[in-house]
Design an enzyme around this catalytic site. Structure first.
Site, PDB file in Angstrom:
ATOM      1  N   GLY A 150       0.811  -1.206   0.000  1.00  0.00           N
ATOM      2  CA  GLY A 150       0.000   0.000   0.000  1.00  0.00           C
ATOM      3  C   GLY A 150       0.842   1.253   0.000  1.00  0.00           C
ATOM      4  CB  ALA A 151      -0.152   4.828   0.048  1.00  0.00           C
ATOM      5  CB  SER A 153       3.641  -0.315   2.315  1.00  0.00           C
ATOM      6  OG  SER A 153       4.167  -0.429   0.991  1.00  0.00           O
ATOM      7  N   GLY A 154       6.675   1.152   2.442  1.00  0.00           N
ATOM      8  CA  GLY A 154       8.106   0.849   2.436  1.00  0.00           C
ATOM      9  C   GLY A 154       8.531   0.019   1.247  1.00  0.00           C
ATOM     10  CB  SER A 156      10.003   2.939  -3.047  1.00  0.00           C
ATOM     11  OG  SER A 156       8.934   3.092  -3.950  1.00  0.00           O
ATOM     12  CG  HIS A 194      11.715   8.072  -4.469  1.00  0.00           C
ATOM     13  ND1 HIS A 194      11.463   6.742  -4.710  1.00  0.00           N
ATOM     14  CD2 HIS A 194      10.743   8.482  -3.616  1.00  0.00           C
ATOM     15  CE1 HIS A 194      10.391   6.368  -4.045  1.00  0.00           C
ATOM     16  NE2 HIS A 194       9.930   7.405  -3.375  1.00  0.00           N
ATOM     17  CD  GLU A 206      13.325  11.795 -14.299  1.00  0.00           C
ATOM     18  OE1 GLU A 206      13.064  12.743 -15.077  1.00  0.00           O
ATOM     19  OE2 GLU A 206      13.618  11.967 -13.107  1.00  0.00           O
TER      20      GLU A 206
END
Length: 321
Positions: A150-151, A153-154, A156, A194, A206
């Protein structure tokens, strides 16, 4: 750290606490304190700010050590830096030290060391240089892991952690570039956060053309994230318009097929981040429900083509069988 009961090393670069006996050489280098024994064994007590640049001059093999001791809690990226510099080579054993309260359990510390193909010695353990027992071979060639959660959540952070031991990483950023207006301020801060977390030698691409990046990738790829890629591709195909083009569904399916094919064929090691959007509130809009359904199906297809799928919740990682 005591070497052969003959002398003691202090912090990397600080030399020795007692003079080395005859037959040993100790040198403070940019990569840490390097010890060479009378039998030719080469050990490095790595500096936490070791550079990723190879040392100049001489045969590169002359700079490789047999054993590297790395504080992987203070600076896990040091493992990748030493591999990129050639100090840690295919036959080097990396010994991971530094486990403390910053890692929530010994099991988690060992899990992380396995990600970097390092060994986690116990306190007081005596080790040879070169070591008699080698750690698991580092993953080479195609290996795909899908990391969902989820958002905030760790997920990444977990993806980055997995690739910190790699000497060559491409960061595939599929989200929109910040444009600087007020609505994008939070997104710009997130993107910059990031960027600061990545090791400086990582390459960033990107683009929405994720398939092209995967097709030509070498080394390792961090794809962050599948959800922003899908949202951007749905916009590209016209699915957010009041009246979508008649071929919007077919165009999106073609791009998804292209991504799945590139994911399957990619010769690099890949860690991809995606969003788990089907476990929360039911979307209040038609477009939100469409995105949720599309992403859920895309996650299933990627998972079917992956060697490993993990779920991250509150920073804790669970492998899904």
């Amino acid at each position: 750290m005591t070497v052969d009961d003959a002398f003691t090393l202090r912090d990397p670069g600080a030399g020795t606490a007692t003079p080395p006996p005859h037959g040993y050489t100790v040198a403070a280098t940019a990569y840490g304190t390097r010890v060479e024994g009378p039998d030719g064994g080469r050990l490095l007590y790595a500096s936490t700010d070791a550079p990723a640049d190879p040392p100049g001059g001489g045969d590169p093999a002359d700079h490789q050590v047999d054993t590297a001791i790395v504080d992987v809690v203070e600076s896990p990226r040091t493992v990748g830096a030493l591999r990129r510099a050639g100090i840690v080579g295919p036959t080097t054993t990396v010994l991971a030290v530094g486990g403390d309260h910053r890692v929530h359990s010994p099991a988690e510390f060992e899990r992380r060391t396995r990600l970097w193909a390092a060994a986690a010695p116990s306190d007081g353990q005596e080790l040879l240089c070169p070591t008699a027992a080698w750690p698991p071979t580092r993953v080479r060639g195609p290996h795909r892991v899908l990391i969902t959660g989820g958002a905030r959540s760790g997920k990444s952070t977990e993806a980055e952690l997995r690739l910190l031991g790699e000497p060559e990483v491409t960061y595939l950023a599929s989200g929109p570039a910040p444009e600087g207006d007020e609505a994008d301020t939070a997104w710009a801060r997130r993107v910059e956060h990031h960027r600061r977390r990545r090791p400086p030698w990582w390459t960033t691409e990107e683009t929405l053309d994720a398939a092209a990046v995967l097709e030509r990738a070498t080394g390792a790829v961090l794809f962050d994230c599948v959800g922003t890629w899908l949202a951007g591709m749905m916009e590209h195909c016209g699915m957010w318009r009041d009246i979508p083009p008649p071929d919007a569904d077919a165009a999106l399916e073609a791009r998804i097929d292209e991504l799945i094919g590139a994911w399957r064929r990619c010769p690099a090691r890949i860690a991809a981040v995606t969003n788990e959007v089907g476990s929360g509130v039911v979307p209040a809009t038609v477009s939100g429900g469409l995105f949720r359904d599309r992403l859920g199906l895309l996650n299933q297809r990627l998972a079917a083509e992956s060697e490993q799928v993990v779920l991250v919740t509150a920073g804790r990682v669970q492998e899904l069988p």
